[in-house]
Design an enzyme around this catalytic site. Sequence first.
Site, PDB file in Angstrom:
ATOM      1  N   GLU A  65      -2.486 -26.191  34.844  1.00 51.46           N
ATOM      2  CA  GLU A  65      -3.180 -26.381  36.126  1.00 51.46           C
ATOM      3  C   GLU A  65      -4.460 -25.561  36.194  1.00 51.46           C
ATOM      4  OE1 GLU A  65      -0.369 -25.598  39.263  1.00 51.46           O
ATOM      5  OE2 GLU A  65       1.047 -27.090  38.498  1.00 51.46           O
ATOM      6  N   CYS A  66      -5.176 -25.506  35.085  1.00 49.72           N
ATOM      7  CA  CYS A  66      -6.378 -24.679  34.959  1.00 49.72           C
ATOM      8  C   CYS A  66      -7.609 -25.578  34.889  1.00 49.72           C
ATOM      9  CB  CYS A  66      -6.249 -23.849  33.668  1.00 49.72           C
ATOM     10  SG  CYS A  66      -7.684 -22.844  33.251  1.00 49.72           S
ATOM     11  N   GLY A  67      -8.745 -25.022  35.249  1.00 47.23           N
ATOM     12  CA  GLY A  67      -9.995 -25.758  35.105  1.00 47.23           C
ATOM     13  C   GLY A  67     -10.318 -26.101  33.652  1.00 47.23           C
ATOM     14  N   THR A 120      -7.864 -27.016  31.475  1.00 51.95           N
ATOM     15  CA  THR A 120      -6.744 -27.797  30.949  1.00 51.95           C
ATOM     16  C   THR A 120      -7.229 -29.012  30.154  1.00 51.95           C
ATOM     17  OG1 THR A 120      -5.278 -27.041  32.713  1.00 51.95           O
ATOM     18  CG2 THR A 120      -4.620 -29.049  31.581  1.00 51.95           C
TER      19      THR A 120
END
Length: 160
Positions: free
Chosen positions: A36-38, A40
Amino acid sequence: MAESIYSISVNSIDGQSVPMEDYKDKVLLIVNTASECGFTYQYEGLEKLQQQYKDKGFSVLGFPCNQFGKQEPGDDETIANFCATRFSVSFPLFQKLEVNGDNAHPLFKHLKSEAPGIFGSESIKWNFTKFLVDQNGKVIKRFAPKDKPEKIAQTIESML
Protein backbone atom coordinates in the site's frame (compact mmCIF):
# COMPACT_ATOMS: atom_id res chain seq x y z
CA MET A 1 26.72 -9.62 12.94
CA ALA A 2 26.69 -12.21 10.19
CA GLU A 3 30.04 -12.46 8.46
CA SER A 4 28.39 -13.50 5.20
CA ILE A 5 24.96 -13.22 3.65
CA TYR A 6 25.17 -17.00 3.16
CA SER A 7 25.28 -17.71 6.90
CA ILE A 8 21.74 -16.28 7.28
CA SER A 9 18.40 -18.04 6.88
CA VAL A 10 15.08 -16.40 6.03
CA ASN A 11 11.50 -17.69 5.97
CA SER A 12 9.66 -17.96 2.67
CA ILE A 13 6.21 -16.39 2.55
CA ASP A 14 4.73 -19.86 3.14
CA GLY A 15 6.81 -20.33 6.28
CA GLN A 16 9.65 -22.55 5.04
CA SER A 17 13.17 -21.84 6.28
CA VAL A 18 15.40 -20.88 3.36
CA PRO A 19 19.17 -20.61 3.76
CA MET A 20 20.52 -17.64 1.83
CA GLU A 21 23.20 -20.08 0.69
CA ASP A 22 20.53 -21.38 -1.73
CA TYR A 23 21.22 -18.19 -3.72
CA LYS A 24 24.99 -18.61 -3.89
CA ASP A 25 26.39 -17.84 -7.36
CA LYS A 26 23.43 -15.57 -8.20
CA VAL A 27 23.23 -11.81 -8.49
CA LEU A 28 20.46 -10.70 -6.11
CA LEU A 29 18.32 -7.60 -5.79
CA ILE A 30 16.97 -7.70 -2.22
CA VAL A 31 14.04 -5.33 -1.67
CA ASN A 32 11.87 -4.40 1.32
CA THR A 33 8.38 -4.20 -0.16
CA ALA A 34 4.89 -2.98 0.78
CA SER A 35 1.49 -3.41 -0.85
CA GLU A 36 0.00 0.00 0.00
CA CYS A 37 2.92 2.31 -0.79
CA GLY A 38 3.36 5.00 -3.40
CA PHE A 39 6.19 2.83 -4.77
CA THR A 40 4.13 -0.39 -4.93
CA TYR A 41 3.99 0.00 -8.72
CA GLN A 42 7.69 -0.99 -8.68
CA TYR A 43 6.60 -4.63 -8.28
CA GLU A 44 5.97 -4.47 -12.04
CA GLY A 45 9.54 -3.32 -12.79
CA LEU A 46 11.01 -5.83 -10.33
CA GLU A 47 9.10 -8.64 -12.05
CA LYS A 48 10.41 -7.44 -15.44
CA LEU A 49 13.98 -7.67 -14.11
CA GLN A 50 13.21 -11.15 -12.80
CA GLN A 51 11.90 -12.29 -16.19
CA GLN A 52 14.70 -10.61 -18.11
CA TYR A 53 17.60 -12.04 -16.09
CA LYS A 54 16.38 -15.13 -14.18
CA ASP A 55 17.96 -17.51 -16.69
CA LYS A 56 21.31 -15.70 -16.42
CA GLY A 57 21.82 -16.22 -12.68
CA PHE A 58 19.76 -13.38 -11.19
CA SER A 59 16.86 -13.14 -8.76
CA VAL A 60 14.83 -10.46 -7.05
CA LEU A 61 14.04 -11.34 -3.41
CA GLY A 62 11.06 -9.51 -1.89
CA PHE A 63 10.76 -8.91 1.85
CA PRO A 64 7.47 -7.34 2.93
CA CYS A 65 7.82 -4.85 5.79
CA ASN A 66 5.19 -2.88 7.74
CA GLN A 67 7.59 -0.42 9.41
CA PHE A 68 6.96 2.54 7.09
CA GLY A 69 3.55 4.15 7.38
CA LYS A 70 2.00 0.73 8.16
CA GLN A 71 1.79 0.19 4.40
CA GLU A 72 2.03 -3.62 4.58
CA PRO A 73 -0.80 -4.46 7.01
CA GLY A 74 -1.77 -7.85 5.56
CA ASP A 75 -0.70 -11.30 6.68
CA ASP A 76 1.66 -13.39 4.57
CA GLU A 77 -1.16 -15.09 2.64
CA THR A 78 -2.79 -11.73 1.81
CA ILE A 79 0.56 -10.33 0.65
CA ALA A 80 1.29 -13.40 -1.51
CA ASN A 81 -2.17 -13.21 -3.12
CA PHE A 82 -1.83 -9.47 -3.77
CA CYS A 83 1.58 -9.89 -5.43
CA ALA A 84 0.40 -12.82 -7.55
CA THR A 85 -2.90 -11.36 -8.71
CA ARG A 86 -1.99 -7.69 -9.05
CA PHE A 87 1.58 -7.95 -10.40
CA SER A 88 2.04 -11.63 -11.41
CA VAL A 89 5.11 -11.74 -9.17
CA SER A 90 7.17 -14.88 -9.79
CA PHE A 91 10.28 -13.96 -7.78
CA PRO A 92 10.62 -15.33 -4.24
CA LEU A 93 8.72 -13.55 -1.49
CA PHE A 94 9.47 -13.97 2.18
CA GLN A 95 7.63 -13.55 5.45
CA LYS A 96 7.01 -10.03 6.63
CA LEU A 97 9.92 -8.81 8.73
CA GLU A 98 11.47 -5.72 10.27
CA VAL A 99 14.40 -3.97 8.59
CA ASN A 100 15.17 -1.36 11.28
CA GLY A 101 15.34 -1.29 15.06
CA ASP A 102 15.98 -3.89 17.72
CA ASN A 103 13.99 -6.55 15.85
CA ALA A 104 15.61 -5.97 12.45
CA HIS A 105 16.19 -9.26 10.67
CA PRO A 106 19.87 -10.35 10.55
CA LEU A 107 19.79 -10.22 6.73
CA PHE A 108 18.91 -6.52 6.75
CA LYS A 109 21.36 -5.77 9.56
CA HIS A 110 24.06 -7.27 7.33
CA LEU A 111 22.90 -5.46 4.17
CA LYS A 112 22.74 -2.09 5.94
CA SER A 113 26.18 -2.45 7.52
CA GLU A 114 27.75 -3.43 4.18
CA ALA A 115 26.01 -0.69 2.16
CA PRO A 116 25.12 2.29 4.35
CA GLY A 117 22.86 4.96 2.94
CA ILE A 118 23.39 8.64 2.47
CA PHE A 119 25.74 10.27 5.01
CA GLY A 120 26.70 6.78 6.26
CA SER A 121 23.32 6.15 7.85
CA GLU A 122 22.52 2.45 8.11
CA SER A 123 18.82 2.99 8.73
CA ILE A 124 16.45 2.16 5.87
CA LYS A 125 14.31 5.22 5.21
CA TRP A 126 11.33 3.75 3.32
CA ASN A 127 9.76 0.86 1.41
CA PHE A 128 11.43 -0.38 -1.79
CA THR A 129 15.00 0.24 -0.69
CA LYS A 130 17.03 -2.14 -2.84
CA PHE A 131 20.34 -3.91 -2.18
CA LEU A 132 22.34 -5.36 -5.06
CA VAL A 133 24.41 -8.40 -4.08
CA ASP A 134 26.97 -10.13 -6.33
CA GLN A 135 27.47 -13.86 -6.99
CA ASN A 136 29.84 -14.11 -4.01
CA GLY A 137 27.40 -12.57 -1.53
CA LYS A 138 29.11 -9.17 -1.47
CA VAL A 139 26.74 -6.22 -1.10
CA ILE A 140 27.59 -3.99 -4.09
CA LYS A 141 25.19 -1.08 -3.78
CA ARG A 142 22.13 0.30 -2.02
CA PHE A 143 19.46 1.93 -4.17
CA ALA A 144 16.92 4.42 -2.82
CA PRO A 145 13.16 3.75 -2.94
CA LYS A 146 12.79 6.30 -5.78
CA ASP A 147 15.35 4.40 -7.92
CA LYS A 148 13.14 2.55 -10.39
CA PRO A 149 14.03 -1.08 -11.15
CA GLU A 150 14.58 -0.35 -14.86
CA LYS A 151 17.36 2.09 -13.90
CA ILE A 152 19.20 -0.79 -12.20
CA ALA A 153 19.00 -3.13 -15.21
CA GLN A 154 22.28 -1.98 -16.78
CA THR A 155 24.18 -2.52 -13.52
CA ILE A 156 22.66 -5.99 -13.15
CA GLU A 157 23.54 -6.85 -16.73
CA SER A 158 27.16 -5.81 -16.22
CA MET A 159 27.40 -8.22 -13.27
CA LEU A 160 26.02 -11.30 -15.06
